[in-house]
Design an enzyme around this catalytic site. Structure first.
Site, mmCIF file in Angstrom:
data_model
loop_
_atom_site.group_PDB
_atom_site.id
_atom_site.type_symbol
_atom_site.label_atom_id
_atom_site.label_comp_id
_atom_site.label_asym_id
_atom_site.label_seq_id
_atom_site.Cartn_x
_atom_site.Cartn_y
_atom_site.Cartn_z
ATOM 1 N N HIS A 17 0.996 -1.392 -0.079
ATOM 2 C CA HIS A 17 -0.143 0.174 -0.399
ATOM 3 C C HIS A 17 0.812 0.974 -0.009
ATOM 4 C CE1 HIS A 17 -3.838 1.789 1.979
ATOM 5 N NE2 HIS A 17 -3.495 3.328 1.213
ATOM 6 N N HIS A 19 1.236 4.880 -2.422
ATOM 7 C CA HIS A 19 1.162 5.881 -3.221
ATOM 8 C C HIS A 19 2.499 6.130 -3.725
ATOM 9 C CE1 HIS A 19 -3.503 5.404 -2.441
ATOM 10 N NE2 HIS A 19 -2.908 5.941 -1.054
ATOM 11 N N HIS A 197 -10.035 0.928 -0.607
ATOM 12 C CA HIS A 197 -9.916 2.390 0.103
ATOM 13 C C HIS A 197 -10.920 1.651 1.254
ATOM 14 C CE1 HIS A 197 -5.416 3.350 -1.561
ATOM 15 N NE2 HIS A 197 -5.877 4.150 -0.079
ATOM 16 N N GLU A 200 -11.119 3.698 6.564
ATOM 17 C CA GLU A 200 -10.272 4.263 6.512
ATOM 18 C C GLU A 200 -10.429 5.150 7.591
ATOM 19 O OE1 GLU A 200 -8.086 6.406 3.665
ATOM 20 O OE2 GLU A 200 -6.413 6.820 4.781
ATOM 21 N N ASP A 278 1.780 4.122 2.879
ATOM 22 C CA ASP A 278 1.113 4.666 2.031
ATOM 23 C C ASP A 278 1.171 6.114 1.430
ATOM 24 O OD1 ASP A 278 -1.872 5.001 1.886
ATOM 25 O OD2 ASP A 278 -2.396 6.518 3.283
ATOM 26 N N ASP A 279 1.734 7.297 2.033
ATOM 27 C CA ASP A 279 2.351 8.376 1.506
ATOM 28 C C ASP A 279 3.462 8.692 2.444
ATOM 29 O OD1 ASP A 279 -0.155 9.246 -0.445
ATOM 30 O OD2 ASP A 279 -0.890 8.653 1.138
HETATM 31 N N1 ADE Z 1 -4.445 8.805 -2.224
HETATM 32 C C1 ADE Z 1 -3.173 9.179 -1.174
HETATM 33 N N2 ADE Z 1 -2.732 8.452 0.296
HETATM 34 C C2 ADE Z 1 -4.506 8.241 0.458
HETATM 35 C C3 ADE Z 1 -4.953 7.108 1.337
HETATM 36 N N3 ADE Z 1 -4.270 7.175 2.257
HETATM 37 N N4 ADE Z 1 -6.273 8.036 1.478
HETATM 38 C C4 ADE Z 1 -7.026 8.099 0.069
HETATM 39 N N5 ADE Z 1 -6.334 8.471 -0.475
HETATM 40 C C5 ADE Z 1 -5.339 8.472 -0.106
HETATM 41 ZN ZN ZN Z 2 -3.704 4.761 0.367
#
Ligand code: ADE
Ligand code: ZN
Length: 336
Positions: A17, A19, A197, A200, A278-279
């Site tokens: 996971h 991005h 997703h 969350e 994630d990011d």
């Molecule tokens: N796009 C990038 N990170 C995300 C996240 N945690 N939740 C939803 N969309 C995303």
């Molecule tokens: Zn994500």
């Protein structure tokens, strides 16, 4: 360094996971802005980092879409992906399944081909030069229409062999899985696997609908499933893997304190939880930092960490043979 921190460093891992646009570090943002003659609304790296204070998902998304505006050329997408791969290579990540958000780029006039060709070429180089195997997942932006998703799918079809699965991300609340039921059915007909997703920020119903309407093969986040006992039992029974993102949950305020992070409870309930970043450029850490944060906050031991890594390999979209090869590397590490 503590013994557990060095155990985490050496642990063979997979990331499921991520991005790729969320790996854009402030330093790279300046570098790409300079070479593409783009003016940033920030004057320094410190100023950018100071802007990374989020009280909910949307706060982050606004900055994330603005940040990706510096990505213009195939070389930018290549360099972004290559930088991510070299970072996780140093963290003993041996396989990655990463997302890209084509609509975040095509909306700004960047061609689909520019995006995917840059990312894919870096992934191929990563396999050749760093030994990191990979799959690529195309995510639809759920705040856009299903029709827009269909247009994106058309652009993706000539690149079908490069994409293993489709995903669904962006603003969750108010954009339920049912909005994309027809699009996902079409994607499945085309032979793509599916993830989404869910849970969350959205309620357990969004998780249930991702299973029933979107027919997902893996669940991204899924944290709020725990609010619903029957749903939790179903996820356990069906062996559904969850791609959990600890530092992301903390930064986006779903989890107010790392000691309250649900991942240990997930394991105890028999859910197939995995650890992911994630990011990472926005949430303060790549794979090892995520493992370390939950280890310290939740008092995890080597058995927990090995179980999380094992869940990761089992949850990949690899063949049984490929999974067994990666699991053998994990077992060899654990024996040492
Ligand atoms: N796009 C990038 N990170 C995300 C996240 N945690 N939740 C939803 N969309 C995303
Ligand atoms: Zn994500």
């Amino acid at each position: 360094m503590s013994a557990l921190a060095s155990f985490i460093e050496g642990l063979p891992k997979t990331e499921l996971h991520l991005h790729i646009e969320g790996s854009l570090e402030p330093e790279q943002m300046f570098q790409f802005a300079r070479r593409n003659n783009i003016n940033l609304p920030y004057s320094s790296v410190e100023e950018i980092r100071a802007a990374y204070e989020f009280s909910e998902l949307q706060d982050f998304l606004d900055i994330y879409y603005q940040g990706m505006g510096v990505l213009q050329t195939e070389q930018d997408f290549y360099d972004l992906t290559w930088a991510y791969l070299t970072k996780v290579h140093a963290q003993n990540v041996i396989h990655v399944e990463i997302f890209f958000d084509p609509q975040g780029h095509t909306e700004r006039g960047i061609a689909f081909d520019t995006v995917i060709n840059g990312i894919y070429r870096a992934l191929e180089d990563g396999e050749k030069k760093l030994g990191i195997t990979f799959h690529l997942i195309m995510s639809f932006l759920r705040h856009l229409s299903e029709e827009d998703g269909f247009k994106t799918l058309e652009q993706a079809l000539p690149h079908k062999d490069k994409i293993i699965a489709v995903g669904l991300d962006s603003s969750e609340l108010g954009h339920p899985p049912s909005k994309f039921e027809r699009l996902y059915a079409r994607c499945k007909e085309e032979g793509f696997l599916a993830v989404a997703h869910a849970g969350e920020e959205g309620p357990p119903d969004y998780v249930r609908d991702s299973l029933d309407l979107l027919k997902i093969d893996r669940l991204d986040h899924g944290n709020r499933s725990l609010e619903d006992e029957a749903l939790t039992e179903r996820l356990v029974r069906e062996g559904m893997a969850l791609t959990v993102c600890p530092l992301s949950n903390y930064k986006l305020a779903g989890v107010t304190d790392m000691t309250k992070h649900p991942i240990r409870t997930m394991l105890e309930k028999g859910l197939k939880a995995t650890v992911n970043s994630d990011d990472p450029a926005y949430f303060g850490g790549y794979m090892n930092e995520n493992y370390l944060a939950i280890t310290e906050a939740l008092d995890l031991d080597k058995d927990h960490l090995a179980a999380l890594a094992r869940n990761g390999f089992e949850a990949t979209f690899c063949t049984r043979e490929e999974k067994d090869r990666m699991l053998a590397r994990l077992d060899e590490y654990l024996k040492r």
